[in-house]
Each structure stands twice: as C-alpha cells, then as structure tokens.
Enzyme design. Structure first.
Site, PDB file in Angstrom:
ATOM      1  N   ASP A  67      16.120   5.657  54.242  1.00 31.86           N
ATOM      2  CA  ASP A  67      14.606   5.771  54.273  1.00 31.86           C
ATOM      3  C   ASP A  67      14.323   4.985  55.604  1.00 31.86           C
ATOM      4  O   ASP A  67      14.570   3.806  56.228  1.00 31.86           O
ATOM      5  CB  ASP A  67      13.331   5.176  53.077  1.00 31.86           C
ATOM      6  CG  ASP A  67      13.501   5.480  51.900  1.00 31.86           C
ATOM      7  OD1 ASP A  67      13.093   6.868  52.128  1.00 31.86           O
ATOM      8  OD2 ASP A  67      13.609   4.885  50.825  1.00 31.86           O
ATOM      9  N   ASP A  69      11.113   2.559  57.222  1.00 37.32           N
ATOM     10  CA  ASP A  69      10.483   2.321  57.323  1.00 37.32           C
ATOM     11  C   ASP A  69       9.135   1.581  57.820  1.00 37.32           C
ATOM     12  O   ASP A  69      10.281   0.834  58.980  1.00 37.32           O
ATOM     13  CB  ASP A  69       9.727   0.847  56.030  1.00 37.32           C
ATOM     14  CG  ASP A  69       9.881   1.869  54.857  1.00 37.32           C
ATOM     15  OD1 ASP A  69       9.483   2.872  55.067  1.00 37.32           O
ATOM     16  OD2 ASP A  69      10.496   1.334  53.812  1.00 37.32           O
ATOM     17  N   ASP A 146      10.069 -10.267  51.035  1.00 44.58           N
ATOM     18  CA  ASP A 146      11.589 -11.597  49.583  1.00 44.58           C
ATOM     19  C   ASP A 146      12.544 -11.591  49.953  1.00 44.58           C
ATOM     20  O   ASP A 146      12.508 -12.757  49.641  1.00 44.58           O
ATOM     21  CB  ASP A 146      11.817 -10.009  48.319  1.00 44.58           C
ATOM     22  CG  ASP A 146      12.037  -8.244  48.708  1.00 44.58           C
ATOM     23  OD1 ASP A 146      12.381  -9.130  50.345  1.00 44.58           O
ATOM     24  OD2 ASP A 146      12.115  -7.716  47.696  1.00 44.58           O
TER      25      ASP A 146
END
EC number: 2.7.7.19
Length: 445
Positions: A67, A69, A146
């Site tokens: 993906d 993003d 994170d």
C-alpha cells in the site's frame, strides 16, 4: 515546512534529519503512479505531501510495498475538494480514500498525539472516545506513530526522506524500536506487541531490547483487545508469507498463549514435539503457497494452529470414556468455542476448519461406499492436504496418504491395491472397536 521540535506527553522530541535524494535508494519508479498523482496534486495545490509509513520503510529495505499511504497538512475536506474520485471514511479517525479502480490511496491529515489509527480506542472516563480528529504538525504526526521505522516521510517536493525519530538509522540497522516509553505504548494499545513481532518477522529485523523486554510481561494485556481485531491481526501474522517466522516470534516473546491458549498448552505438554512439527509444516506450506501466488484458506490456517488444542481435548474426552466419534465432535466444538473468546473466528472459517478435522477419522476407512462419500465431500481436498501435513510428524499416516492419492484418480484400483480394515464390513458405520484402535496415533501426530 515546520522544522521546530514538538514535545509530546511521553517526552519524545522530534528532531528533523533530512536525507537528500542522492543519499537514499527510493526512486519514483518504485512508487505507484496513482500515489504519485495524489502527491503531485497536493503539492501543486500548496499543501505538504509525503509518502509515509510502511511504504517508505519497505522501499528502503528493497521490498515492494503493498500500500502507498500519504500524509499531508490538507484536511480531509480539502483533499476531497481536489479529487473527484475521493471519499471520506471513518468517524473517529477521518481519512480520505482516493480511488483509482482497484487501488485505493489513503490520505491522512497530520495527527496530533492520539492513537495511531491501527488502534481501536483512545478511551477516557465512561468509555467515551475523545480527541479523535486532532490535527497537528508533521512533527506531531511522526512522534505519534508506533515504531521509528514507520515514522519516515518521503517528500515529493524534493524527493528527500524526512526522519524525526531516528527511524532512518533503525531501518539501516534493521531494528524495530518503539517511539516513546515501550511499556506506556503497549498499555495504550496491546496489539502493538503483535505488530512488533509481525514486522520483525516480515522484515527480518531484530526487536530493540528496550522494545522487546516488556512483551512477555504484558502479553496478557492482549485479552483487552477486541477478538475481531485479533482475528485481523492473525491474518496479517500468518497470511503475509512469513507465517513460520511469525509463529517463532510469538513463541519467543510469550505471546502464543495470549492468542491461542489451548494450543500453547497442548504444545507445551507434547514431549515428542510432533504437534509443533505439524504446525510448523502447515505454516511452511502456507508460506510456500503465498510465495507461489496460490490462494490460502483461513480455515486451513486455523485448522493447523488449533490442531494441538483439538488433539489434546479429544484425547482427554476419550480418556473420560466418551466414544471416539462423539469425543471428536465435542472436541471440535469446545476448542472452537473457547478460541472465540480470544480470536473471533467467523463461522465461514470455523465450520470448514471443523470439517477438516472431523474428516481425518474417515481416512483409514476404505469400504467402497465410504470412499465415494469421502471423495465427494466439499472439504475433501483441504482435509487430504491436512492428512499429508500430519504425515510430516508421523509415518503412521503414509498408507492412508498413498490410498487417497490413488483414490482421487481411480477409487477401484485404490481399494484393490490398499484394502482397508473395514473392507469386509458392508455396514455404513464401521466397526467401532477397530476404529478406536486405529485412531490412537492420530493425536500424537
């Protein structure tokens, strides 16, 4: 462009390091054309626009991202105004999805220090969700992520990589490191422990000692995560082509009992190691299928992962005097039911999983009517593949594998070549005593 440092609650300070184009390996040729379109249009409209997160990390280690993003200072409404093919999704965490046929480019506005979007909750008194769409600067956005490896930004303005948390160096050193105090971050969202081991397995990174240390101590916090979310995490752990490495990491960091309590207990008590051999063989075949581009059924995956639990429960029931066939059915139901409280396995997967298990008992039975019925069972192929898997741990199944291999091509020849124990018995239900004796080695392998 903001370059000032922004303190956040757990005292992480963003410090910008810019890695210019001639010092990193990312090329626009490796980036999806649609992602580039979105980046350029945002940039040309006066907005900051960056490829962010996993895509940047993967490109830096030579992987092809799944993906692409994007992070920007444009609000979701501003993004929507720029793209006719855009839809806004999410209430708690508002995102723009720019849709190009089958490819969706996710565009997120820089967030201030709230949960990282993979998280389920930023819960305050009374369970209310607060501060869900607090927009911020790119520095806020970086320290809120994170892991340092996921907090890298590829700037379309000058093709540099922007690093606010030391992630560039961590990626070069192949290290997973949490941003902020690890224990605090795990308590905010226990699923981060699974993300740590999953990404380490996928990328062949080591988990930095400070990031690794709290995991075994805090593993039980996973019981607070929603079972549906843990199901999704299991699919990511085991259906991304790194199932064996993921399983070994879960064992290493004490997370296996938190996800699969009954299987973990069965593996711990199985001295021969046969059950673990079956699980690892199943996960290795899953990895091989994914590498070859073949489909993998979550039902087969969970049949493998929960097989130790099923065997142990089934043997206990038989030891308690429950008849073998009934013990099997009860064991399948019990294991499935207990597992649901941890990982919400949808019925469309749990029912075929049980059929794969229950069909194993039919394989020693070679009476003609039974063979025909077994071959026509919709779950036959998956169950046969599972039998082949069990052979890796025990030679006791080799005759059955040979028989059913042949039976798929020529049932009559198979029956002639490999007569079964119940051949002489025309009854639809095979002799019970013999059947129970045949089953004894199954649970061991």
């Amino acid at each position: 462009m903001h370059t000032h440092s922004t303190p956040v609650p757990d005292a992480v300070t963003a410090q910008l390091r810019i890695i210019p184009r001639d010092q990193h390996i990312i090329s626009r040729r490796q980036i999806s054309q649609n992602a580039l379109r979105v980046l350029y249009r945002l940039h040309e409209s006066g907005h900051e626009a960056y490829l962010v997160g996993g895509a940047v990390r993967d490109l830096l280690v030579g992987l092809v991202p799944k993906d692409f993003d994007i992070a920007t200072d444009a609000t979701p409404e501003q993004v929507k105004a720029l793209f006719r093919n855009c839809r806004l999704i999410g209430r708690r965490f508002r995102l723009a999805h720019v849709v190009f046929g089958r490819e969706i480019i996710e565009v997120a506005t820089f967030r201030a220090n709230v949960d990282d979007g993979s998280g389920d909750r930023e819960v305050h008194d009374g369970g209310r969700l607060l501060r869900d769409n607090v927009y911020g600067t790119i520095e806020d956005d970086a320290v809120r992520r994170d892991f340092t490896a996921n907090a890298l930004y590829y700037a379309i303005a000058d093709f540099s990589v922007r690093d606010y948390t030391g992630g560039y160096e961590d990626v070069q050193n192949r290290v997973m490191r949490l941003i902020g105090d690890p224990e605090t971050r795990y308590r905010e969202d226990p699923v981060r422990m699974l993300r740590a081991v999953r990404l380490a397995a996928k990328l062949d990174f080591t988990i930095e000692p400070g990031t690794a240390e709290p995991i075994p101590r805090l593993a039980s916090l996973l019981s607070e995560a929603a079972p549906a979310r843990l199901f999704e995490e299991c699919l990511k752990l085991f259906l991304s082509g790194h199932a064996v490495a993921s399983f070994e990491q879960l064992e290493r960091y004490g997370l296996l009992p938190a996800l699969f309590p009954e299987s973990a207990a069965a593996l711990a008590s199985n001295r021969s190691g046969a059950l673990r051999a079956i699980v690892l063989a199943g996960l290795a075949s899953t990895d091989a299928r994914i590498a070859a581009g073949d489909p993998v059924s979550p039902a087969f995956l969970f049949a493998t992962l929960l097989w130790p639990a099923f065997c142990r429960t089934w043997m206990k029931l038989q030891a308690d005097g429950v008849h073998a066939v009934e013990a099997q059915r009860r064991a399948a139901d019990r294991v499935t039911l207990h597992q649901l409280s941890t990982v919400a396995l949808p019925r469309r997967f749990s029912l075929p999983m049980q059929e794969i298990w229950l069909l194993q008992a039919r394989f020693p039975l070679r009476q003609r009517k039974r063979v025909t019925r077994t071959l026509s069972h919709p779950r036959f192929r998956a169950a046969f593949d599972f039998l082949v898997l069990r052979q890796t741990a025990s030679d006791a199944h080799s005759a059955d594998v040979a028989f059913w291999e042949e039976a798929q091509h020529d049932p009559d020849n198979a029956i002639a070549l490999y007569p079964g124990e119940d051949e002489a018995d025309g009854e639809a239900d095979a002799p019970r005593k013999r059947r129970r004796r045949r089953r004894a080695p199954v649970a061991a392998g």
